[in-house]
Design a protein around this motif. Structure first.
Motif, PDB file in Angstrom:
ATOM      1  N   ALA A   1       1.808  35.298  25.475  1.00  0.00           N
ATOM      2  CA  ALA A   1       1.456  36.643  25.944  1.00  0.00           C
ATOM      3  C   ALA A   1       1.331  37.603  24.770  1.00  0.00           C
ATOM      4  N   VAL A   2       2.245  37.520  23.827  1.00  0.00           N
ATOM      5  CA  VAL A   2       2.182  38.394  22.653  1.00  0.00           C
ATOM      6  C   VAL A   2       0.951  38.068  21.815  1.00  0.00           C
ATOM      7  N   CYS A   3       0.636  36.798  21.634  1.00  0.00           N
ATOM      8  CA  CYS A   3      -0.567  36.405  20.887  1.00  0.00           C
ATOM      9  C   CYS A   3      -1.826  36.912  21.579  1.00  0.00           C
ATOM     10  N   PHE A   4      -1.878  36.802  22.902  1.00  0.00           N
ATOM     11  CA  PHE A   4      -3.025  37.279  23.662  1.00  0.00           C
ATOM     12  C   PHE A   4      -3.182  38.784  23.521  1.00  0.00           C
ATOM     13  N   LEU A   5      -2.090  39.526  23.655  1.00  0.00           N
ATOM     14  CA  LEU A   5      -2.158  40.981  23.533  1.00  0.00           C
ATOM     15  C   LEU A   5      -2.577  41.408  22.125  1.00  0.00           C
TER      16      LEU A   5
ATOM     17  N   LEU B   1      -5.932  43.576  21.218  1.00  0.00           N
ATOM     18  CA  LEU B   1      -5.861  44.800  20.430  1.00  0.00           C
ATOM     19  C   LEU B   1      -6.749  44.704  19.190  1.00  0.00           C
ATOM     20  N   TRP B   2      -6.759  43.548  18.553  1.00  0.00           N
ATOM     21  CA  TRP B   2      -7.590  43.357  17.367  1.00  0.00           C
ATOM     22  C   TRP B   2      -9.075  43.440  17.717  1.00  0.00           C
TER      23      TRP B   2
ATOM     24  N   ILE C   1     -14.223  46.415  17.698  1.00  0.00           N
ATOM     25  CA  ILE C   1     -15.367  46.989  18.405  1.00  0.00           C
ATOM     26  C   ILE C   1     -15.422  48.498  18.183  1.00  0.00           C
ATOM     27  N   SER C   2     -14.274  49.160  18.225  1.00  0.00           N
ATOM     28  CA  SER C   2     -14.271  50.615  18.086  1.00  0.00           C
ATOM     29  C   SER C   2     -14.665  51.062  16.687  1.00  0.00           C
TER      30      SER C   2
END
Length: 58
Positions: free
Chosen positions: A12-16, A20-21, A26-27
């Motif tokens: 879950a932490v790796c996915f989050l 975020l990355w 993209i931003s």
């Protein structure tokens, strides 16, 4: 803690972190549409250019 819970939390932490990355990446590559100046003028001038091109084709 149970081994399954630890594996789940790590995934879950790796996915989050990946989400975020990706969001940050993209931003940084795009601009907010409201930050562009004279948007209406550029849209109308673009339409005029396309109309002139269409007239030349006929």
């Amino acid at each position: 803690m149970n081994r399954n819970k630890i594996v789940f939390l790590i995934l879950a932490v790796c996915f989050l972190m990946a989400m975020l990355w990706i969001g940050y990446d993209i931003s940084t590559r795009t601009t907010f549409p409201g930050s562009k100046g004279n948007l209406k003028e550029r849209i109308t001038s673009g339409e005029a250019d396309s109309l002139q091109v269409n007239k030349k084709e006929k």
